[in-house]
Write a protein that holds these residues in place. Structure first.
Motif, PDB file in Angstrom:
ATOM      1  N   LEU A   1      -1.366   4.034  -7.623  1.00 18.33           N
ATOM      2  CA  LEU A   1      -2.324   2.966  -7.868  1.00 18.33           C
ATOM      3  C   LEU A   1      -2.219   2.554  -9.332  1.00 18.33           C
ATOM      4  O   LEU A   1      -2.265   3.409 -10.222  1.00 18.33           O
ATOM      5  CB  LEU A   1      -3.758   3.418  -7.576  1.00 18.33           C
ATOM      6  N   THR A   2      -2.064   1.266  -9.567  1.00 23.12           N
ATOM      7  CA  THR A   2      -1.987   0.733 -10.925  1.00 23.12           C
ATOM      8  C   THR A   2      -3.026  -0.363 -11.074  1.00 23.12           C
ATOM      9  O   THR A   2      -3.172  -1.214 -10.184  1.00 23.12           O
ATOM     10  CB  THR A   2      -0.591   0.165 -11.226  1.00 23.12           C
ATOM     11  N   TYR A   3      -3.742  -0.319 -12.196  1.00 20.15           N
ATOM     12  CA  TYR A   3      -4.813  -1.303 -12.410  1.00 20.15           C
ATOM     13  C   TYR A   3      -4.767  -1.781 -13.854  1.00 20.15           C
ATOM     14  O   TYR A   3      -4.546  -0.989 -14.772  1.00 20.15           O
ATOM     15  CB  TYR A   3      -6.175  -0.690 -12.106  1.00 20.15           C
ATOM     16  N   GLU A   4      -4.951  -3.085 -14.049  1.00 16.87           N
ATOM     17  CA  GLU A   4      -4.995  -3.669 -15.389  1.00 16.87           C
ATOM     18  C   GLU A   4      -6.400  -4.181 -15.669  1.00 16.87           C
ATOM     19  O   GLU A   4      -6.977  -4.911 -14.856  1.00 16.87           O
ATOM     20  CB  GLU A   4      -3.983  -4.809 -15.534  1.00 16.87           C
ATOM     21  N   GLY A   5      -6.934  -3.791 -16.833  1.00 16.50           N
ATOM     22  CA  GLY A   5      -8.268  -4.225 -17.214  1.00 16.50           C
ATOM     23  C   GLY A   5      -8.418  -4.225 -18.714  1.00 16.50           C
ATOM     24  O   GLY A   5      -7.509  -3.858 -19.460  1.00 16.50           O
ATOM     25  N   THR A   6      -9.590  -4.629 -19.169  1.00 17.59           N
ATOM     26  CA  THR A   6      -9.823  -4.786 -20.605  1.00 17.59           C
ATOM     27  C   THR A   6     -10.568  -3.610 -21.224  1.00 17.59           C
ATOM     28  O   THR A   6     -10.532  -3.439 -22.439  1.00 17.59           O
ATOM     29  CB  THR A   6     -10.620  -6.076 -20.861  1.00 17.59           C
ATOM     30  N   ILE A   7     -11.256  -2.806 -20.406  1.00 18.73           N
ATOM     31  CA  ILE A   7     -12.007  -1.661 -20.920  1.00 18.73           C
ATOM     32  C   ILE A   7     -11.517  -0.413 -20.188  1.00 18.73           C
ATOM     33  O   ILE A   7     -11.834  -0.219 -19.005  1.00 18.73           O
ATOM     34  CB  ILE A   7     -13.522  -1.839 -20.715  1.00 18.73           C
ATOM     35  N   PRO A   8     -10.723   0.438 -20.837  1.00 19.34           N
ATOM     36  CA  PRO A   8     -10.125   1.595 -20.144  1.00 19.34           C
ATOM     37  C   PRO A   8     -11.144   2.490 -19.457  1.00 19.34           C
ATOM     38  O   PRO A   8     -10.921   2.932 -18.321  1.00 19.34           O
ATOM     39  CB  PRO A   8      -9.394   2.331 -21.270  1.00 19.34           C
ATOM     40  N   GLU A   9     -12.269   2.795 -20.117  1.00 18.93           N
ATOM     41  CA  GLU A   9     -13.266   3.689 -19.517  1.00 18.93           C
ATOM     42  C   GLU A   9     -13.808   3.120 -18.208  1.00 18.93           C
ATOM     43  O   GLU A   9     -13.991   3.839 -17.226  1.00 18.93           O
ATOM     44  CB  GLU A   9     -14.422   3.928 -20.499  1.00 18.93           C
ATOM     45  N   ARG A  10     -14.062   1.809 -18.198  1.00 19.54           N
ATOM     46  CA  ARG A  10     -14.593   1.170 -16.993  1.00 19.54           C
ATOM     47  C   ARG A  10     -13.571   1.172 -15.865  1.00 19.54           C
ATOM     48  O   ARG A  10     -13.902   1.451 -14.709  1.00 19.54           O
ATOM     49  CB  ARG A  10     -15.004  -0.269 -17.329  1.00 19.54           C
TER      50      ARG A  10
ATOM     51  N   LEU B   1      -3.320  13.735  -6.708  1.00 16.60           N
ATOM     52  CA  LEU B   1      -2.406  14.438  -7.611  1.00 16.60           C
ATOM     53  C   LEU B   1      -2.783  14.192  -9.066  1.00 16.60           C
ATOM     54  O   LEU B   1      -2.921  15.124  -9.858  1.00 16.60           O
ATOM     55  CB  LEU B   1      -0.962  13.979  -7.359  1.00 16.60           C
ATOM     56  N   ASP B   2      -2.939  12.917  -9.424  1.00 16.42           N
ATOM     57  CA  ASP B   2      -3.303  12.550 -10.798  1.00 16.42           C
ATOM     58  C   ASP B   2      -4.415  11.523 -10.750  1.00 16.42           C
ATOM     59  O   ASP B   2      -4.175  10.375 -10.349  1.00 16.42           O
ATOM     60  CB  ASP B   2      -2.101  11.955 -11.550  1.00 16.42           C
ATOM     61  N   PRO B   3      -5.627  11.909 -11.141  1.00 15.97           N
ATOM     62  CA  PRO B   3      -6.685  10.891 -11.233  1.00 15.97           C
ATOM     63  C   PRO B   3      -6.441   9.978 -12.424  1.00 15.97           C
ATOM     64  O   PRO B   3      -5.641  10.289 -13.313  1.00 15.97           O
ATOM     65  CB  PRO B   3      -7.950  11.742 -11.415  1.00 15.97           C
ATOM     66  N   ALA B   4      -7.103   8.849 -12.445  1.00  9.25           N
ATOM     67  CA  ALA B   4      -6.990   7.935 -13.595  1.00  9.25           C
ATOM     68  C   ALA B   4      -7.652   8.572 -14.805  1.00  9.25           C
ATOM     69  O   ALA B   4      -8.735   9.157 -14.702  1.00  9.25           O
ATOM     70  CB  ALA B   4      -7.639   6.595 -13.262  1.00  9.25           C
ATOM     71  N   ARG B   5      -7.004   8.461 -15.958  1.00  8.45           N
ATOM     72  CA  ARG B   5      -7.525   9.044 -17.200  1.00  8.45           C
ATOM     73  C   ARG B   5      -7.415   8.014 -18.321  1.00  8.45           C
ATOM     74  O   ARG B   5      -6.449   7.251 -18.392  1.00  8.45           O
ATOM     75  CB  ARG B   5      -6.741  10.295 -17.596  1.00  8.45           C
ATOM     76  N   VAL B   6      -8.385   8.041 -19.218  1.00 10.13           N
ATOM     77  CA  VAL B   6      -8.356   7.146 -20.373  1.00 10.13           C
ATOM     78  C   VAL B   6      -7.169   7.467 -21.267  1.00 10.13           C
ATOM     79  O   VAL B   6      -6.540   6.577 -21.863  1.00 10.13           O
ATOM     80  CB  VAL B   6      -9.674   7.250 -21.167  1.00 10.13           C
ATOM     81  N   GLU B   7      -6.816   8.765 -21.344  1.00  9.30           N
ATOM     82  CA  GLU B   7      -5.727   9.184 -22.221  1.00  9.30           C
ATOM     83  C   GLU B   7      -4.378   8.598 -21.813  1.00  9.30           C
ATOM     84  O   GLU B   7      -3.478   8.464 -22.642  1.00  9.30           O
ATOM     85  CB  GLU B   7      -5.623  10.712 -22.258  1.00  9.30           C
ATOM     86  N   THR B   8      -4.214   8.259 -20.543  1.00  9.41           N
ATOM     87  CA  THR B   8      -2.927   7.741 -20.065  1.00  9.41           C
ATOM     88  C   THR B   8      -2.868   6.222 -20.060  1.00  9.41           C
ATOM     89  O   THR B   8      -1.877   5.648 -19.610  1.00  9.41           O
ATOM     90  CB  THR B   8      -2.651   8.255 -18.646  1.00  9.41           C
ATOM     91  N   ALA B   9      -3.936   5.566 -20.538  1.00  4.93           N
ATOM     92  CA  ALA B   9      -3.952   4.095 -20.542  1.00  4.93           C
ATOM     93  C   ALA B   9      -2.894   3.559 -21.503  1.00  4.93           C
ATOM     94  O   ALA B   9      -2.742   4.051 -22.623  1.00  4.93           O
ATOM     95  CB  ALA B   9      -5.333   3.577 -20.931  1.00  4.93           C
ATOM     96  N   GLU B  10      -2.172   2.552 -21.072  1.00  3.47           N
ATOM     97  CA  GLU B  10      -1.148   1.910 -21.890  1.00  3.47           C
ATOM     98  C   GLU B  10      -1.536   0.466 -22.153  1.00  3.47           C
ATOM     99  O   GLU B  10      -1.884  -0.265 -21.227  1.00  3.47           O
ATOM    100  CB  GLU B  10       0.217   1.952 -21.188  1.00  3.47           C
ATOM    101  N   LYS B  11      -1.460   0.083 -23.416  1.00  7.25           N
ATOM    102  CA  LYS B  11      -1.812  -1.289 -23.771  1.00  7.25           C
ATOM    103  C   LYS B  11      -0.709  -2.245 -23.314  1.00  7.25           C
ATOM    104  O   LYS B  11       0.457  -2.067 -23.646  1.00  7.25           O
ATOM    105  CB  LYS B  11      -2.023  -1.405 -25.279  1.00  7.25           C
ATOM    106  N   THR B  12      -1.096  -3.259 -22.564  1.00  2.00           N
ATOM    107  CA  THR B  12      -0.124  -4.212 -22.028  1.00  2.00           C
ATOM    108  C   THR B  12      -0.295  -5.620 -22.589  1.00  2.00           C
ATOM    109  O   THR B  12       0.573  -6.468 -22.395  1.00  2.00           O
ATOM    110  CB  THR B  12      -0.245  -4.280 -20.498  1.00  2.00           C
ATOM    111  N   GLY B  13      -1.377  -5.879 -23.249  1.00  2.00           N
ATOM    112  CA  GLY B  13      -1.558  -7.223 -23.783  1.00  2.00           C
ATOM    113  C   GLY B  13      -2.723  -7.259 -24.744  1.00  2.00           C
ATOM    114  O   GLY B  13      -3.522  -6.323 -24.820  1.00  2.00           O
TER     115      GLY B  13
END
Length: 802
Positions: A241-250, A487-499
């Motif tokens: 699952l991949t998701y793009e957003g503006t606030i990583p925590e949210r 296997l891997d839940p979403a984590r703020v630490e793994t967020a990558e800036k895309t724009g």
């Protein structure tokens, strides 16, 4: 055509193509300053775009899908009792992308309100760190999508400001109001109904804040656009699952909640069959328990009243046979009723969800079990797919076709099973009739006891059977686990800036900025029919180009006198030299006529300066203003126009009376005189010929400044008296079609030695910077050109050149 001619033709076309490309490149390079300016502005714009857009981040999570349920080996524990099904990884992807589950995740996260902090270039989204909280009143009207500004006031109050548009029932409405309220108390008007309170954990600053009430339907659609669900690899049973957003925590909370909702939904779907079974059995048990109690009481009462302890051996055999047949008949009737219900409900997806599997009613047909389970799965898959896909979607069409095929196959199987069940039931009834005849031969008391015992035993056996099936279904429910494993839940630490991608925006800005002047040049060249270079004239005419007059950088109408060392003075010297080729005969006096096609091409300017440069060569020159319609010579020399050529032609003045001297040695001129009512008739008389002959006696050169030839015929009439005729064309002003008109005049009219002069030549592109009449010149080459312009003026001229 021989090979030599063909080769020459190919070389000509290659030369022409190369010249056009080179000319275009030089024209582009000559505007380098515009490319630099627009490229810089595009770069600045790209930087501002990057700074004005919120940063976006990409987050991912992975889920492992089990091939089949691992719930305690339940398939082996209850053979034939197929309450589970193999996990289809495509179904899991479909569930994760379904509208229903995504909306449920947003509802669970209470995403009905979004907070923002105002910034200079962009607003910053706030998540769990807003100094305010909003609680919407359930069921009340709250318009979504509007920015509601909030400003703290004294005495625990606040001010709300709303200014925007919203659409309701396809009608657009305007909202513009200011309201006040108190923290913790309900704020209510015709648009909103909510309670605002302070967030004690967040310190309130002087920043400006606003919030928006979200439409969960629109928010769900937006979330689905940002969500991507795909297979991890072709061989692995995993989902990324991949998701793009503006606030990583949210976005992390959203992704993890979606996975939780999805796993919960998957487990509930797995338990649905066993839960339906338990519900069905409980309904059956409610009636059977009462029947069993009554049958037991009747059996005990009858034996007590009649003093019968047990049946005779013969009666026991009859009862045993009859009970076996009645058990078989009860099972056959249940199966027949199930077949009929299934035949009725298999076309209804909602009813199929409530149907129990055939094994619950004692049907051990593996094919029927598989078909019922498959049809239920297909209905569930279509229900999920219909939320995100339209009816004409290829996936929906293929799924509907598969459902149709499964129903047809199940319907055919049911017809056969119904027929067999009815035959079996009829056979059991006939066998029971034979046993009933044997029962009629027994004593009356034993007959009654047998009937009572039969009902008791039948209810007891059915009760035991249902309890066994209920226990099996409950064990299945308890042992079911989700088909998915995180296997891997979403984590703020793994967020990558895309724009925003600042470097790309800068590059795009530069490219788009440079594209603007490029397009302007290309489009301008395509629609521009004006003469841009000497080569444009050479392509259209075989007439000689006698000279190219440089652009006049000075305010004077007579720059050759005030700036004799300038580039424009040299260009007129080159023209003076080239004129010798037009005057074939060595006459004592040479008459030269200057023409233009339209006003504004610089014909008078060229006549004046050419006359001056010839006079500076120790030649006596007479400049004659033959434009009797719009005269200019008198204003240039600052004299009156009371007498001149027109008064000479009508006999009011003599030649000596109309000739005037100038401050340039050897240069005299004749005004046009007062504007007559019939200029063409005057110029066509013998008086004008006499004027030329009389002037030849005193001057070496006579230069005629004529009216534009496309407007009137005056110039053609005077040109017949000239030894040579020059047509002045202005770069960037004269039209290419004028060259064709000059060609026609040279061929048809009685004018001698026709040549062309290109005026206002700007030396910053291809074809310019060549030598003109043996005297090369260019901007800044001559001392006076260089000294006349400061650095600032030269730079400004680069950007705002004519």
């Amino acid at each position: 055509m021989n090979n030599n001619n063909l080769n020459e033709m190919m070389e000509y076309f290659e030369m022409e193509e190369g010249t056009n490309v080179k000319e275009f490149l030089f024209r582009i390079l000559s505007k380098w300053h515009w490319f630099v300016l627009c490229g810089f502005l595009g770069c600045v714009l790209g930087f501002l775009v990057s700074k004005s857009k919120p940063s976006t981040y990409s987050l991912s999570a992975s889920v492992l899908i089990n091939d089949e349920s691992q719930s305690m080996g339940i398939d082996q524990l209850f053979e034939g009792f197929d309450l589970g099904s193999k996990a289809n990884i495509e179904n899991h992807i479909l569930m994760l992308k379904s509208y229903t589950l995504n909306r449920k995740a947003l509802e669970d996260l209470n995403r009905e309100v979004s907070w923002y902090q105002k910034g200079v270039l962009k607003d910053v989204g706030l998540y769990k760190n807003s100094p305010f909280k909003v609680e919407l009143t359930k069921g009340a009207k709250n318009i979504s999508g509007l920015a509601i500004e909030i400003a703290p006031q004294a005495n625990d109050s606040y001010k709300l400001v709303v200014d925007g548009d919203y659409t309701e029932n396809s009608v657009e409405h305007k909202i513009d109001f200011t309201g006040t309220g108190k923290y913790g108390e309900r704020f209510q008007n015709q648009y909103f109904n909510f309670v605002i309170s302070k967030n004690e954990n967040i310190e309130l600053t002087d920043e400006q804040y606003y919030f928006k009430i979200n439409n969960l339907d629109e928010l769900t659609k937006a979330s689905l656009k940002n969500l991507d669900v795909s297979l991890a690899t072709k061989k692995a049973d995993g989902i990324i699952l991949t998701y793009e957003g503006t606030i990583p925590e949210r976005e992390v909370d959203y992704m993890n909640e979606l996975i939780r909702v999805y796993m919960e939904y998957g487990l509930s779907e797995k338990n649905r069959t066993s839960e339906n079974t338990v519900r069905f059995i409980d309904m059956q048990l409610d009636g059977i328990v009462d029947s069993l109690n009554r049958a037991g009481e009747n059996f005990s009462d009858f034996r007590s009243k009649n003093g019968i302890v047990d049946l005779s051996q013969e009666a026991g055999l009859v009862v045993e046979k009859l009970e076996g047949l009645e058990s078989e008949k009860a099972l056959a009737e249940r199966q027949l009723e199930y077949f009929k219900n299934l035949q009725t409900y298999m076309g209804d997806s909602e009813q199929m969800k409530l149907m129990v599997v055939p094994s619950v009613v004692g049907i051990v047909d593996a094919g029927l079990n598989a078909q019922v389970v498959k049809l239920g799965e297909l209905y569930g898959k279509r229900s999920s797919l219909s939320v995100v896909a339209r009816a004409k979607n290829p996936s929906v069409i293929m799924l509907n076709q598969e459902i149709k095929n499964t129903r047809e196959s199940l319907s055919e199987n049911l017809r056969n099973l119904l027929s067999n069940a009815e035959v079996n039931l009829n056979a059991l009834n006939r066998r029971m009739n034979k046993i009933q005849m044997e029962l009629a031969g027994l004593p009356q008391t034993e007959q009654k006891l047998i009937n009572i015992k039969r009902r008791f035993d039948l209810n007891n056996e059915l009760y035991t059977f249902l309890l066994q099936k209920r226990a099996e279904a409950a064990i299945t429910t308890a042992s079911n686990v989700s088909d998915a494993q995180i296997l891997d839940p979403a984590r703020v630490e793994t967020a990558e800036k895309t724009g925003p991608k600042t470097l790309i925006n800068l590059i795009v800005g530069v490219i788009l900025g440079c594209a603007i002047p490029f397009l302007v040049i290309v489009v301008g060249d395509y629609f521009n029919d004006s003469i841009q270079s000497k080569e444009d004239i050479e392509k259209e005419s075989k007439l000689p180009i006698m000279g190219e007059i440089a652009h006049n950088n000075y305010s004077s109408e007579l720059p050759i006198a005030k700036h004799p060392r300038s580039g424009i003075a040299e260009s007129f010297r080159g023209l003076r030299t080239n004129l010798q080729y037009l005057f074939k005969q060595n006459k004592e006096c040479k008459v030269l006529a200057l023409h233009s096609m339209i006003p504004g091409e610089g014909k008078t300017f060229s006549s004046l300066n050419l006359a001056g440069i010839i006079a500076m060569d120790s030649k006596k020159v007479l400049l004659v203003g033959c434009d009797l319609r719009k005269p200019r010579l008198h204003s240039i020399f600052d004299v009156d126009n009371k007498s001149g050529l027109s008064t000479y032609l009508i006999g009011n003045h003599s030649l000596k009376e109309i000739i005037q001297t100038t401050h340039i040695k050897n240069l005299s001129f004749v005004n046009s005189g007062p504007i007559p009512p019939n200029p063409a008739e005057l110029l066509g008389t013998d008086a004008f010929a006499n004027f030329i002959e009389e002037a030849k006696k005193d001057f070496d050169y006579i230069i005629l400044d004529n009216a534009p030839v496309t407007l009137v015929t005056d110039g053609i009439l005077t040109g017949t008296h000239a030894d040579a005729n020059l047509f002045v064309l202005r770069q960037g002003y004269s039209n290419k079609n004028q060259i064709k008109f000059i060609n026609q005049l040279a061929e048809k009219e009685n004018i001698l030695q026709v040549g062309i002069v290109l005026n206002d030549a700007v030396h910053n592109g291809y074809g310019y910077g060549k030598n003109y009449g043996g005297y090369g010149y260019g901007n800044g080459y001559y001392d006076e050109d260089h000294e006349s312009l400061s650095l600032g003026k030269r730079l400004l001229r680069k950007f705002f050149k004519k």
